[in-house]
Design a protein around this motif. Structure first.
Motif, short mmCIF file in Angstrom:
data_model
loop_
_atom_site.label_atom_id
_atom_site.label_comp_id
_atom_site.label_asym_id
_atom_site.label_seq_id
_atom_site.Cartn_x
_atom_site.Cartn_y
_atom_site.Cartn_z
N LEU A 163 0.82 -1.22 0.00
CA LEU A 163 0.00 0.00 0.00
C LEU A 163 0.86 1.26 0.00
CD1 LEU A 163 -2.70 -1.07 2.62
CD2 LEU A 163 -2.85 -1.17 0.12
N HIS A 164 2.16 1.08 0.22
CA HIS A 164 3.10 2.21 0.23
C HIS A 164 4.15 2.03 -0.85
CE1 HIS A 164 1.18 3.03 4.08
NE2 HIS A 164 1.52 1.83 4.49
N ASN A 165 3.75 1.41 -1.95
CA ASN A 165 4.64 1.16 -3.09
C ASN A 165 5.85 0.32 -2.70
OD1 ASN A 165 2.94 2.84 -4.63
ND2 ASN A 165 4.13 4.66 -4.07
N GLY A 166 5.67 -0.53 -1.68
CA GLY A 166 6.77 -1.37 -1.23
C GLY A 166 7.88 -0.59 -0.55
N ASP A 167 7.61 0.63 -0.17
CA ASP A 167 8.62 1.55 0.35
C ASP A 167 8.40 1.77 1.85
OD1 ASP A 167 10.27 3.68 1.01
OD2 ASP A 167 9.90 4.78 -0.85
N GLY A 168 9.23 1.15 2.70
CA GLY A 168 9.08 1.29 4.14
C GLY A 168 9.27 2.71 4.61
N GLU A 169 10.16 3.45 3.97
CA GLU A 169 10.40 4.85 4.35
C GLU A 169 9.17 5.71 4.06
OE1 GLU A 169 14.40 6.79 3.68
OE2 GLU A 169 13.15 7.99 2.31
N LEU A 170 8.55 5.48 2.92
CA LEU A 170 7.32 6.20 2.59
C LEU A 170 6.23 5.89 3.61
CD1 LEU A 170 5.51 7.90 0.74
CD2 LEU A 170 5.12 5.83 -0.64
N GLY A 171 6.09 4.60 3.96
CA GLY A 171 5.10 4.22 4.96
C GLY A 171 5.37 4.90 6.29
N PHE A 172 6.64 4.99 6.69
CA PHE A 172 7.01 5.64 7.94
C PHE A 172 6.51 7.08 7.96
CE2 PHE A 172 10.10 8.34 10.15
CZ PHE A 172 10.10 7.78 11.42
N TYR A 173 6.71 7.82 6.89
CA TYR A 173 6.31 9.23 6.88
C TYR A 173 4.80 9.41 6.72
CZ TYR A 173 10.97 10.93 7.44
OH TYR A 173 12.20 11.21 7.99
N ARG A 205 16.57 7.96 2.52
CA ARG A 205 16.96 7.65 1.15
C ARG A 205 16.43 8.72 0.20
NH1 ARG A 205 13.71 5.65 -2.05
NH2 ARG A 205 12.43 4.79 -0.38
N ASP A 206 15.20 9.15 0.44
CA ASP A 206 14.59 10.23 -0.34
C ASP A 206 14.68 11.52 0.49
OD1 ASP A 206 12.92 12.07 -1.57
OD2 ASP A 206 11.39 10.60 -2.09
N ARG A 207 15.45 12.48 0.02
CA ARG A 207 15.70 13.70 0.79
C ARG A 207 14.52 14.68 0.78
NH1 ARG A 207 22.08 15.10 -0.55
NH2 ARG A 207 22.93 13.09 0.16
N THR A 208 13.49 14.36 0.05
CA THR A 208 12.33 15.27 0.00
C THR A 208 11.27 14.93 1.04
OG1 THR A 208 11.01 13.96 -1.60
CG2 THR A 208 12.70 15.47 -2.49
N ARG A 209 11.51 13.94 1.88
CA ARG A 209 10.46 13.46 2.78
C ARG A 209 9.87 14.57 3.64
NH1 ARG A 209 8.96 8.93 0.24
NH2 ARG A 209 10.48 7.23 0.40
N LEU A 210 10.71 15.40 4.26
CA LEU A 210 10.18 16.43 5.15
C LEU A 210 9.45 17.52 4.39
CD1 LEU A 210 12.98 16.81 7.86
CD2 LEU A 210 10.94 15.37 7.88
N ARG A 211 9.91 17.85 3.20
CA ARG A 211 9.20 18.84 2.38
C ARG A 211 7.82 18.33 2.01
NH1 ARG A 211 14.19 19.35 -0.32
NH2 ARG A 211 13.37 18.40 -2.24
N VAL A 212 7.75 17.06 1.64
CA VAL A 212 6.46 16.47 1.28
C VAL A 212 5.55 16.40 2.50
CG1 VAL A 212 5.30 14.40 0.43
CG2 VAL A 212 7.40 15.20 -0.66
N LEU A 213 6.11 16.04 3.66
CA LEU A 213 5.31 16.00 4.89
C LEU A 213 4.72 17.37 5.19
CD1 LEU A 213 4.31 14.59 7.47
CD2 LEU A 213 6.55 15.08 8.51
N LYS A 214 5.53 18.41 5.07
CA LYS A 214 5.02 19.77 5.30
C LYS A 214 3.89 20.11 4.33
CE LYS A 214 6.31 24.67 5.28
NZ LYS A 214 5.13 25.04 4.47
#
Length: 234
Positions: A100-110, A137-146
């Protein structure tokens, strides 16, 4: 009104580890009016001076020799009443479906980070959110979260979501200790008679709980534990 939020996590590797050592991923957040920041920092400085504790305060460093310091650290949190609040989310790794998170654990975390924060962002307030420094791994995580938090409530302002090194930020350290207490109960890691167990029992007594720390309802504002349900149902 302007608020600051200090966030930390426990067991962030549960989605990707081949040998997970806990059941619940935990993400915690400490909320307070921005105007109180300097006052709280000064009280923590005095507390360190009184007990001779100058290194990073964190859950994993609690010991009998430093028990009095951590008890007063907890007392400081309690002394602010509803002007300082804690909220954490508990995610059961056995219920997480990474497809459900494109197989991406980091995406799921955020995505769970977003669920933790969005319910306490209220109309007409302004928020600055500080996360413990974490390599992504993806440096945009916090920008996307905001951006997602901005979309969630158009009447509130999220001015910033940034990462800071916890050894340099006393309020991140306080969040770490509170999160450790909640995680230790949900993940059942407390050793009987240990300094950590004594601290958790003190917290439970100060919160006037009838039993151990566990999931709370949405109405709990001082120490809220949100155990997210991922399996569906009523």
């Amino acid at each position: 009104m302007k608020f600051e939020v200090y966030c930390d996590e426990a067991h962030p590797d549960l989605f990707t580890s081949a040998k997970p050592h806990a059941r619940y991923l935990m993400i915690g957040s400490l909320w307070l009016p921005a105007e109180l920041r300097e006052e709280v920092k000064e009280k923590i400085r005095r507390l360190r001076e009184r007990h001779g504790v100058w290194g990073e305060a964190k859950w994993t460093r609690i010991s009998p020799a430093k028990a009095d310091f951590y008890h007063e650290f907890l007392d400081l949190f309690m002394s602010y009443g509803m002007d300082m609040r804690f909220r954490c989310i508990a995610v059961d790794r056995t219920q997480v479906n990474l497809t459900l998170h494109n197989g991406d654990g980091e995406l799921g975390f955020y995505k769970f980070y977003y669920q933790l924060l969005k319910h306490w962002i209220f109309d007409f307030n302004e928020y600055r959110i500080f996360c413990d420094l974490k390599s992504n791994r993806d440096r945009t995580r916090l920008r996307v979260l905001k951006r997602c938090l901005d979309y969630a409530n158009r009447s509130a302002i999220v001015t910033d979501v940034q990462s800071l090194p916890s050894p340099e930020v006393a309020l991140l350290q306080l969040c770490d200790v509170l999160l450790g207490a909640a995680s230790s109960r949900l993940n059942d890691t407390l050793k009987p008679g240990s300094a950590k167990e004594r601290l958790v029992k003190l917290l439970e007594a100060r919160l006037d709980l009838c039993g151990p720390l566990t999931a709370t309802g949405a109405a709990e504002k001082k120490f809220n534990i949100f155990k997210i349900r991922l399996e569906g149902g009523w």
